[in-house]
Design an enzyme around this catalytic site. Structure first.
Site, PDB file in Angstrom:
ATOM      1  N   GLU A 334      17.723   3.640  39.675  1.00  0.00           N
ATOM      2  CA  GLU A 334      19.067   2.966  39.874  1.00  0.00           C
ATOM      3  C   GLU A 334      20.198   3.440  38.864  1.00  0.00           C
ATOM      4  O   GLU A 334      21.372   3.362  39.465  1.00  0.00           O
ATOM      5  CB  GLU A 334      18.760   1.458  39.515  1.00  0.00           C
ATOM      6  N   ASP A 376      45.515  37.303  40.096  1.00  0.00           N
ATOM      7  CA  ASP A 376      46.762  38.118  40.257  1.00  0.00           C
ATOM      8  C   ASP A 376      47.135  38.501  38.814  1.00  0.00           C
ATOM      9  O   ASP A 376      46.475  38.227  38.012  1.00  0.00           O
ATOM     10  CB  ASP A 376      47.967  36.976  40.421  1.00  0.00           C
ATOM     11  N   ASP A 702      49.622  32.306  44.269  1.00  0.00           N
ATOM     12  CA  ASP A 702      50.698  31.712  44.134  1.00  0.00           C
ATOM     13  C   ASP A 702      51.520  31.486  45.492  1.00  0.00           C
ATOM     14  O   ASP A 702      52.461  30.502  45.450  1.00  0.00           O
ATOM     15  CB  ASP A 702      51.533  32.218  42.779  1.00  0.00           C
ATOM     16  N   ASP A 706      49.115  33.138  50.486  1.00  0.00           N
ATOM     17  CA  ASP A 706      47.896  33.375  49.669  1.00  0.00           C
ATOM     18  C   ASP A 706      47.084  32.148  50.326  1.00  0.00           C
ATOM     19  O   ASP A 706      45.846  32.011  49.659  1.00  0.00           O
ATOM     20  CB  ASP A 706      47.944  33.191  48.261  1.00  0.00           C
ATOM     21  N   ASN A 768      10.869   8.109  35.634  1.00  0.00           N
ATOM     22  CA  ASN A 768      10.458   7.145  36.669  1.00  0.00           C
ATOM     23  C   ASN A 768       9.145   7.577  37.109  1.00  0.00           C
ATOM     24  O   ASN A 768       8.449   6.864  37.477  1.00  0.00           O
ATOM     25  CB  ASN A 768      11.497   7.518  37.839  1.00  0.00           C
ATOM     26  N   GLU A 771       6.677   5.901  34.807  1.00  0.00           N
ATOM     27  CA  GLU A 771       6.458   4.766  35.234  1.00  0.00           C
ATOM     28  C   GLU A 771       5.739   4.229  36.612  1.00  0.00           C
ATOM     29  O   GLU A 771       4.662   3.538  36.519  1.00  0.00           O
ATOM     30  CB  GLU A 771       7.861   3.920  35.531  1.00  0.00           C
ATOM     31  N   ASN A 797      15.324   1.356  33.795  1.00  0.00           N
ATOM     32  CA  ASN A 797      16.148   2.263  34.792  1.00  0.00           C
ATOM     33  C   ASN A 797      17.629   2.058  34.383  1.00  0.00           C
ATOM     34  O   ASN A 797      18.201   2.977  34.282  1.00  0.00           O
ATOM     35  CB  ASN A 797      15.777   2.166  36.085  1.00  0.00           C
ATOM     36  N   ASP A 801      17.147   3.670  30.045  1.00  0.00           N
ATOM     37  CA  ASP A 801      17.260   5.127  30.437  1.00  0.00           C
ATOM     38  C   ASP A 801      18.802   5.429  30.570  1.00  0.00           C
ATOM     39  O   ASP A 801      19.339   6.264  30.288  1.00  0.00           O
ATOM     40  CB  ASP A 801      16.572   5.200  31.898  1.00  0.00           C
TER      41      ASP A 801
HETATM   42  P1  ATP Z   1      50.940  39.861  41.392  1.00  0.00           P
HETATM   43  O1  ATP Z   1      50.332  39.924  42.721  1.00  0.00           O
HETATM   44  O2  ATP Z   1      49.989  40.432  40.371  1.00  0.00           O
HETATM   45  O3  ATP Z   1      51.516  38.640  40.952  1.00  0.00           O
HETATM   46  P2  ATP Z   1      53.396  41.063  41.761  1.00  0.00           P
HETATM   47  O4  ATP Z   1      54.407  40.071  41.196  1.00  0.00           O
HETATM   48  O5  ATP Z   1      53.678  42.434  41.573  1.00  0.00           O
HETATM   49  O6  ATP Z   1      52.099  40.849  41.392  1.00  0.00           O
HETATM   50  P3  ATP Z   1      54.325  40.587  44.247  1.00  0.00           P
HETATM   51  O7  ATP Z   1      55.243  39.397  43.836  1.00  0.00           O
HETATM   52  O8  ATP Z   1      53.750  40.685  45.523  1.00  0.00           O
HETATM   53  O9  ATP Z   1      53.275  41.006  43.315  1.00  0.00           O
HETATM   54  O10 ATP Z   1      55.381  41.899  44.436  1.00  0.00           O
HETATM   55  C1  ATP Z   1      54.933  43.147  45.019  1.00  0.00           C
HETATM   56  C2  ATP Z   1      56.123  44.161  44.593  1.00  0.00           C
HETATM   57  O11 ATP Z   1      57.201  43.995  45.332  1.00  0.00           O
HETATM   58  C3  ATP Z   1      56.383  44.351  43.113  1.00  0.00           C
HETATM   59  O12 ATP Z   1      55.393  45.263  42.571  1.00  0.00           O
HETATM   60  C4  ATP Z   1      57.706  44.692  43.154  1.00  0.00           C
HETATM   61  O13 ATP Z   1      57.676  46.161  43.336  1.00  0.00           O
HETATM   62  C5  ATP Z   1      58.412  44.096  44.328  1.00  0.00           C
HETATM   63  N1  ATP Z   1      58.957  43.018  43.779  1.00  0.00           N
HETATM   64  C6  ATP Z   1      58.653  41.908  43.307  1.00  0.00           C
HETATM   65  N2  ATP Z   1      59.634  40.833  43.178  1.00  0.00           N
HETATM   66  C7  ATP Z   1      60.631  41.305  43.965  1.00  0.00           C
HETATM   67  C8  ATP Z   1      61.991  40.764  44.081  1.00  0.00           C
HETATM   68  N3  ATP Z   1      62.472  39.754  43.694  1.00  0.00           N
HETATM   69  N4  ATP Z   1      62.790  41.507  44.842  1.00  0.00           N
HETATM   70  C9  ATP Z   1      62.329  42.618  45.472  1.00  0.00           C
HETATM   71  N5  ATP Z   1      61.122  43.293  45.162  1.00  0.00           N
HETATM   72  C10 ATP Z   1      60.135  42.629  44.187  1.00  0.00           C
END
Ligand code: ATP
Length: 972
Positions: A334, A376, A702, A706, A768, A771, A797, A801
């Site tokens: 229980e 990431d 993020d 994704d 249990n 018992e 119980n 317990d």
């Molecule tokens: P993670 O996936 O580990 O977060 P990350 O931040 O490098 O890595 P993304 O944000 O997908 O991954 O970026 C991929 C690539 O795009 C980077 O390595 C960079 O060359 C380019 N990048 C990142 N931010 C910008 C931005 N604001 N403007 C233009 N290019 C960018």
């Protein structure tokens, strides 16, 4: 039906905002932008003033939805009785009541309180219902409170400044900024947009994203799904950017209008809770079979012996029913459901203290089974605090000094000296560098701000960024060269753009300048250097563009590799002059024949605590894997530094992965610890490949894209700080500090929760079994009567317990919790010896109690002459069973350590529970009113000591088992 309000983190309240103004009745999509702004009293550039906002907040109320639908309190209460074990207890109460009635009628009930078992059982059943009800409503509230912790922030323009506010503080007229991954927090009319695409499935059911347009005016009768100049609360931005003036908040949104149709989500049962439900079915059916056997067998036996005399048969039937009732009550744990719920709830609280926010309850329990953590890089393994250290044009490499985002520092020529103290250069001498700095600020959506008391001109001050840290670092870099974003944006306003996405790995903006009286259009592009360079045909040298030769290209790529191998995050920059006015929504075709400007390398240092967390993972049999959009050399440098990969480990790039079939990828995944330059869709394939190799995968994410990988992963983990609303929505857990070490901490807590649950299941079910066997043994030994009444069994119980079990639920981690491999999530809860332990301990329990019972029966019957009640042996059995469980509770704290080896203060609750429960048990035996109710009798000190002696043997047995296992393991 899903609860859209909860799904989209829209705060729910019971207060309805009063809107009586004419604004609410407007068909906003039919109005021009300027008219809309006028009606709403707002300004597209400056937004509302703070005073406007507080007035409107008073008038319209917070941007919250009214809670409607959902189960009423009564329904939640009645739902508690949909439990087969409780239904069986109700059955037992009824049968017990009928028996008491028969006894009353036949005058056999002298000295007994009539219907006390029925009343007690029903009281327990109702109490269980009330507790279940309270827990469920509390859990809902707690979960809602936890969700509010991750409730979205919105970027708005107020008083001419971009700031972040809580979604519930939005008011009509606010100018709200949208970007990919955001969930739209209110209804609004688009003022500006750049390639804005929004998924409106929550409202229209249409999964395809809709392209939005600011500059259109629509007819009045246009359907919701076709109002392309509007955005709606609860929908998701999947691409692009937008500026919106809020037209409706709270219940005045389109979502608000349908909110009354929504129902609350039922919290998902965890796998364990499901299995416990199944266990309940097995126990109830098992006990019914047992009852049928005992009653049927007993009747046949009596019938044969007495020649089937109805009177004899009836008396036997009544006796056997009493035994069966006790057995039926004894078999049901229980107290177990309540203890499991409390343990899971405490687990989520401990996790939140360690910055891991559980969104789906099953994750608490399954976290302990994780075998692979796919993480990431940026922000999770690294600090996401970028500082540009190097800039390389085709002809020169420059070092940059300075700290954090403070836009103060010097440029020096690397070829002269690596030292920061080397003479800084005059930027005027390097026009290509100036052009690159201009690109840094124009092709940039972040805001660099100083929140200090000091004037921004001073070197101190708290410089922070709003937006992407990568872009923040670029603003700071440009500031060091005297290039300010505000001034540049004013001189060269943006007219079009192709936004950044993790798939494209680049972004472009088109700005308008002037040459004499003619407009001049320039495009600036930044992103992954390889991708930018591919699109360039010339490079900037001083004031002119020079043709890029293959030699130049390989020199640039070499420089890129060199910077990346030092762990720097490298971006490439380019620009071009456009001949004509560009289209409003340019496509990628425009990104060609660019002029290469150079490379910018920024340092994003690894988080110091991650190295230790990675080592802990390895000890715990968990493999960390890095999945990043960044360059393979940058990824490798950081992975080596953190111990995620070692020399010779394989790095798989997105391009290579693209060429592999899923079957080939499956063969590779066990060897690869770094995936670089991958896109979000690759993440999904990686999770699937790992899962098909039998791995239990935790995956971080993020971005908006994704979400599929997060949903597919066994534990989807979103970033609390940098994560998009969409990724949070798809996740099981949110990292409040975006930190990899938090995943490891949560995994550890998950293991502790699972171990504790197994511990108290062993504890409760073992008792249990003891018992049931003791009760069944009494008629077999020919002892008259049932040793334990249903009421006494319920007491054991639930109290003797249940209370120690609750204390066992907060047992701290055993020292080896992160030094052993993970438990398989597919294994049965009874695996790894739990089932055999329960049976073994149950039998030992029964043997000890049966020996005591036989002795006590003879003892009380032989001293009956001394004017003692012959039923005292029952109290001795009852007391022995209870006290034996106290020894069991103390010994079961560890599977391997002896009790004397464990610090008693690490879980003082167990000792407190044992003391309190023992005192209560003694009260039941010695306090007269309790004696009358529970059917006990005072026993002598000698008898009590004998009970205690037998009970102590239980403790001794378990400790001996531990010693035996140690000896056996050593011998092997
Ligand atoms: P993670 O996936 O580990 O977060 P990350 O931040 O490098 O890595 P993304 O944000 O997908 O991954 O970026 C991929 C690539 O795009 C980077 O390595 C960079 O060359 C380019 N990048 C990142 N931010 C910008 C931005 N604001 N403007 C233009 N290019 C960018």
């Amino acid at each position: 039906m899903i609860d859209v309000c909860r799904r989209y983190h829209i705060p729910v309240t019971s207060k309805v905002p009063s809107i009586s103004s004419s604004e609410s009745a407007q068909a906003w999509h039919t109005l021009e932008i300027d008219k809309t702004l006028r009606v709403l009293g707002s300004d597209r550039d400056a937004g509302l003033t703070s005073q406007n906002v507080s007035e409107r907040l008073q008038r319209y109320g917070p941007n919250e939805l009214t809670e409607t639908g959902g189960r009423s309190g009564w329904v939640i209460f009645l739902d508690q009785f949909k439990n087969i074990m409780l239904l069986m207890l109700i059955g037992v109460a009824i049968v017990s009541g009928v028996l008491d009635l028969l006894k009353l009628q036949s005058g056999n009930a002298e000295g007994e309180v009539p219907f006390k078992d029925t009343i007690a059982i029903m009281a327990i059943v109702i109490l269980n219902g009330v507790l279940g009800y309270l827990q469920e409503s509390r859990a809902e509230k707690a979960l809602a409170a936890l969700k509010r912790l991750s409730s979205p922030k919105v970027r708005v323009i107020r008083d001419g400044r971009i700031i972040e506010v809580n979604a519930k503080e939005l008011v009509p007229g606010d100018v709200m900024l949208l970007e990919a991954g955001v969930q739209v927090a209110a209804d609004g009319r688009l003022v500006e947009q750049a390639n804005l695409q929004i998924r409106e499935a929550a409202l229209t059911g249409e999964a395809e994203a809709v392209s939005k347009q600011a500059d259109v005016q629509l007819g009045e009768d246009i359907a919701l799904g076709d109002r392309t100049n509007m955005v709606f609360q609860g929908t998701e931005v999947v691409f692009g950017r937008g500026k919106v003036v809020v037209t409706g908040t709270g219940m005045q949104t389109e979502l608000g209008k349908i909110a009354s149709l929504l129902q609350s989500v039922e919290s998902e049962p965890t796998p364990l809770q499901q299995r416990m439900g199944q266990l309940g079915n097995v126990l109830v059916s098992g006990s019914l079979v047992l009852v049928a056997l005992v009653v049927g067998g007993g009747l046949i036996h009596t019938g044969i012996n007495t020649g089937w005399q109805p009177n004899q048969l009836f008396n036997t039937f009544v006796d056997l029913i009493e035994v069966s009732l006790s057995m039926a009550v004894a078999v049901v744990p229980e107290g177990l459901p309540a203890v499991i719920t409390v343990t899971l709830a405490l687990g989520t609280q401990r996790m939140v203290r360690r910055h891991a926010l559980i969104r789906k309850l099953p994750a608490v329990e399954t976290l302990g089974s994780v075998t692979t953590i796919c993480s990431d890089k940026t922000g999770t393994l690294t600090q996401n605090k970028m500082v540009v250290q190097k800039v390389a044009t085709t002809e020169k490499t420059f070092g940059v000094t300075g700290e954090g985002y403070i836009p103060r520092g010097e440029f020096y020529l690397e070829s002269q000296s690596e030292a920061a103290s080397s003479p800084s250069i005059a930027l005027d001498e390097y026009p290509e560098l100036q052009m690159l700095l201009a690109a840094c600020v124009l092709c940039n959506d972040a805001v660099l701000q100083c929140e200090a008391q000091n004037a921004p001109g001073q070197s101190g001050g708290n410089w922070t960024i709003l937006g992407d840290p990568t872009e923040g670092a670029l603003l700071s870099l440009a500031g060091k060269g005297g290039v300010q974003k505000q001034a540049m944006d004013a001189g060269l306003p943006r007219v079009a753009e192709i936004p950044f996405s993790s798939e494209r790995k680049r972004m472009s903006v088109i700005v308008r300048g002037s040459q004499g009286n003619n407009p001049l259009y320039l495009m600036f592009t930044k992103g992954s250097p390889e991708l930018i360079l591919e699109r360039c045909t010339t490079y900037q040298s001083g004031d002119r563009a020079v043709v890029l030769t293959p030699q130049h290209r390989s020199q640039i790529l070499e420089q890129n590799n060199y910077m990346a191998s030092q762990g720097l995050r490298v971006l490439g920059f380019a620009f071009k002059n456009l001949d004509a006015e560009p289209p409003k929504q340019p496509d990628e075709q425009i990104e060609h024949e660019l002029v290469w400007l150079g490379l910018v390398g920024m340092l994003d240092a690894p988080r110091p605590e991650v190295r230790e967390a990675v080592a802990k993972c390895r000890q715990a049999g968990i493999r960390p894997v890095m999945i990043t959009g960044d360059h393979q050399l940058t990824a490798r440098a950081i992975a080596y530094d953190l111990g995620i990969a070692s020399q010779g480990d394989r790095v798989l790039t997105g391009t290579e992965l693209q060429k592999l079939s899923q079957e080939d990828l499956k063969q590779e995944v066990d060897q690869v610890s770094i995936y670089a330059r991958v896109s979000p869709e690759h993440k999904l394939r990686i999770v699937q490949a790992l899962q098909s190799r039998g791995k239990f995968v935790a995956m971080t994410g993020d971005g908006v894209n994704d979400a599929p990988a997060l949903k597919q992963a066994d534990i989807g983990i979103a970033m609390g700080i940098t994560g998009t609303d969409v990724s949070k929505e798809a996740s099981d857990m949110v990292l409040l500090d975006d930190n990899f070490a938090t995943i490891v901490a949560a995994t550890e807590e998950g293991r502790v929760v699972y171990t504790n649950i197994r511990r108290f299941i062993k504890y409760i079910l073992g008792s249990n079994i003891g018992e049931v066997l003791t009760i069944a043994a009494a008629p077999l030994l020919g002892l008259g009567g049932v040793p334990l009444s249903p009421l006494q069994i319920l007491w054991m119980n639930l109290v003797t317990d249940g209370v120690p079990a609750l204390a066992l639920a907060v047992e701290p981690a055993e020292p080896n919790v992160m030094k052993r491999p993970p438990f398989s999530p597919r294994e049965s809860i009874f695996a790894r010896g739990l089932g055999s332990y329960m049976l073994r301990i149950g039998i030992i329990f029964a043997i000890l109690t049966i020996i005591l019972m036989a002795w006590a029966y003879n003892h009380t019957h032989s001293v009956t002459g001394a004017n003692l009640s012959p039923d005292r042996w029952k109290t001795m059995v009852f007391t022995t069973l209870c006290l034996a469980q106290m020894g069991h509770a103390i010994a079961i704290r560890s599977n391997t350590q002896l009790t004397i080896e464990i610090n008693p203060f690490t879980n003082i609750f167990v000792w407190a529970a044992v003391l309190v429960t023992t005192a209560l048990q003694l009260a039941l035996v010695y306090v007269p009113p309790l004696q009358a109710f529970f059917g006990t009798q005072a026993i002598s000190l000698l008898e009590l000591s004998i009970c205690l002696g037998f009970s102590a043997l239980m403790f001794v047995w378990i400790e001996m088992e531990k010693l035996f296992i140690r000896w056996y393991k050593k011998r092997r």
